[in-house]
Scaffold this motif. Sequence first.
Motif, mmCIF file in Angstrom:
data_model
loop_
_atom_site.group_PDB
_atom_site.id
_atom_site.type_symbol
_atom_site.label_atom_id
_atom_site.label_comp_id
_atom_site.label_asym_id
_atom_site.label_seq_id
_atom_site.Cartn_x
_atom_site.Cartn_y
_atom_site.Cartn_z
ATOM 1 N N ILE A 1 -17.984 31.644 54.729
ATOM 2 C CA ILE A 1 -17.423 30.316 54.482
ATOM 3 C C ILE A 1 -16.203 30.086 55.373
ATOM 4 O O ILE A 1 -15.994 28.989 55.898
ATOM 5 C CB ILE A 1 -17.027 30.142 52.993
ATOM 6 N N SER A 2 -15.403 31.132 55.571
ATOM 7 C CA SER A 2 -14.217 30.989 56.427
ATOM 8 C C SER A 2 -14.621 30.686 57.866
ATOM 9 O O SER A 2 -13.934 29.940 58.573
ATOM 10 C CB SER A 2 -13.360 32.254 56.377
ATOM 11 N N LYS A 3 -15.758 31.239 58.308
ATOM 12 C CA LYS A 3 -16.259 30.948 59.655
ATOM 13 C C LYS A 3 -16.657 29.479 59.758
ATOM 14 O O LYS A 3 -16.367 28.807 60.756
ATOM 15 C CB LYS A 3 -17.462 31.844 59.957
ATOM 16 N N ILE A 4 -17.332 28.973 58.721
ATOM 17 C CA ILE A 4 -17.742 27.562 58.705
ATOM 18 C C ILE A 4 -16.521 26.658 58.740
ATOM 19 O O ILE A 4 -16.475 25.677 59.490
ATOM 20 C CB ILE A 4 -18.594 27.275 57.444
ATOM 21 N N THR A 5 -15.510 27.003 57.960
ATOM 22 C CA THR A 5 -14.274 26.207 57.927
ATOM 23 C C THR A 5 -13.610 26.173 59.295
ATOM 24 O O THR A 5 -13.178 25.118 59.773
ATOM 25 C CB THR A 5 -13.308 26.776 56.883
ATOM 26 N N ALA A 6 -13.546 27.334 59.949
ATOM 27 C CA ALA A 6 -12.920 27.414 61.281
ATOM 28 C C ALA A 6 -13.714 26.601 62.304
ATOM 29 O O ALA A 6 -13.136 25.869 63.121
ATOM 30 C CB ALA A 6 -12.818 28.869 61.723
ATOM 31 N N MET A 7 -15.040 26.709 62.271
ATOM 32 C CA MET A 7 -15.878 25.948 63.203
ATOM 33 C C MET A 7 -15.707 24.444 62.991
ATOM 34 O O MET A 7 -15.627 23.675 63.947
ATOM 35 C CB MET A 7 -17.353 26.327 63.012
ATOM 36 N N ALA A 8 -15.673 24.048 61.723
ATOM 37 C CA ALA A 8 -15.543 22.629 61.408
ATOM 38 C C ALA A 8 -14.216 22.075 61.906
ATOM 39 O O ALA A 8 -14.165 21.001 62.518
ATOM 40 C CB ALA A 8 -15.668 22.425 59.898
ATOM 41 N N LYS A 9 -13.151 22.791 61.661
ATOM 42 C CA LYS A 9 -11.824 22.324 62.081
ATOM 43 C C LYS A 9 -11.739 22.235 63.601
ATOM 44 O O LYS A 9 -11.135 21.314 64.150
ATOM 45 C CB LYS A 9 -10.739 23.231 61.505
ATOM 46 N N GLU A 10 -12.359 23.201 64.281
ATOM 47 C CA GLU A 10 -12.361 23.165 65.753
ATOM 48 C C GLU A 10 -13.134 21.958 66.267
ATOM 49 O O GLU A 10 -12.796 21.381 67.307
ATOM 50 C CB GLU A 10 -12.989 24.453 66.292
ATOM 51 N N ALA A 11 -14.146 21.550 65.518
ATOM 52 C CA ALA A 11 -14.952 20.383 65.905
ATOM 53 C C ALA A 11 -14.347 19.072 65.418
ATOM 54 O O ALA A 11 -14.906 18.000 65.661
ATOM 55 C CB ALA A 11 -16.369 20.532 65.346
ATOM 56 N N GLY A 12 -13.208 19.166 64.727
ATOM 57 C CA GLY A 12 -12.549 17.953 64.246
ATOM 58 C C GLY A 12 -13.173 17.359 63.005
ATOM 59 O O GLY A 12 -12.999 16.173 62.719
ATOM 60 N N ILE A 13 -13.900 18.180 62.249
ATOM 61 C CA ILE A 13 -14.551 17.714 61.027
ATOM 62 C C ILE A 13 -13.653 18.002 59.831
ATOM 63 O O ILE A 13 -13.107 19.100 59.704
ATOM 64 C CB ILE A 13 -15.918 18.412 60.829
ATOM 65 N N VAL A 14 -13.510 17.031 58.953
ATOM 66 C CA VAL A 14 -12.670 17.202 57.773
ATOM 67 C C VAL A 14 -13.357 18.160 56.798
ATOM 68 O O VAL A 14 -14.553 18.055 56.536
ATOM 69 C CB VAL A 14 -12.423 15.848 57.085
ATOM 70 N N VAL A 15 -12.572 19.104 56.258
ATOM 71 C CA VAL A 15 -13.081 20.079 55.292
ATOM 72 C C VAL A 15 -12.302 19.942 53.991
ATOM 73 O O VAL A 15 -11.068 19.878 54.002
ATOM 74 C CB VAL A 15 -12.950 21.522 55.819
ATOM 75 N N SER A 16 -13.028 19.875 52.876
ATOM 76 C CA SER A 16 -12.394 19.809 51.559
ATOM 77 C C SER A 16 -13.000 20.860 50.650
ATOM 78 O O SER A 16 -14.184 21.201 50.786
ATOM 79 C CB SER A 16 -12.582 18.428 50.919
ATOM 80 N N THR A 17 -12.208 21.372 49.715
ATOM 81 C CA THR A 17 -12.744 22.298 48.725
ATOM 82 C C THR A 17 -13.319 21.502 47.555
ATOM 83 O O THR A 17 -12.874 20.391 47.269
ATOM 84 C CB THR A 17 -11.652 23.253 48.207
#
Length: 247
Positions: free
Chosen positions: A36-52
Amino acid sequence: MRNGDIIYGRNPVIEAIRSGKEIEKIYVSKTAGGNISKITAMAKEAGIVVSTADSDTLKRLAQTPNHQGVVAVGALYKYFDVTDILNYAEEKKEKPFLLILDEITDPHNMGAIIRSAEAFGVHGVIIPKRRSAGINATVVKASAGAVEYIKVAKVSNINSTIRDLKEKGLWIIGTDAKAEKSFEELDYDFPLALVIGSEGKGISRLVLENCDFVIKIPMKGKINSLNASVAASILMYNILSKRQGKA
């Protein structure tokens, strides 16, 4: 797995990010570990908003309990680049008229503003990736379908975008109730981007500092502010009217 515009499961979400799919937001479990931490890092690098989100929310979004702790919501709208908007103005042989929405989070307001923007000759709308409504079903409905006829660009940083626009010859016009200059005092016969701030907070301080002009809508009543979509409509109509008067 996919469910309409919803993608769930760790590997499917990872592949969606890698492929460059337009993703509005990714929800991850508050408790899940592993990649999940990998997905969060990839998303943030792509400029995608991540919420819990809790398990019930993820289950509701995915419409299945087998979401593996992550759900991605695909974008309903394919966003344009700011360059596409400027090129469109050039194709029409018109001075650029852009609208920048600084943290408009209410989708009804967003839709109403886009509807007015299309009606009053705006070449395109710029919104931030974070702290802003995206083009969702509510926005589409509130715009009465205007989103199909106007270009909307989503950017990572409004202030960086403003600096880029200035380098391309655009003047940035902000709005603030405390401004000394009335909106009627400018002739608007120049390339410009009009900034509309959020209700309550208005334009953020750094964005306001980057504006070339700051204007206000004078009011005489006891209520000293307007709904963001109403204020935007008044200003956009005035710009169109002034420009047509110059033709």
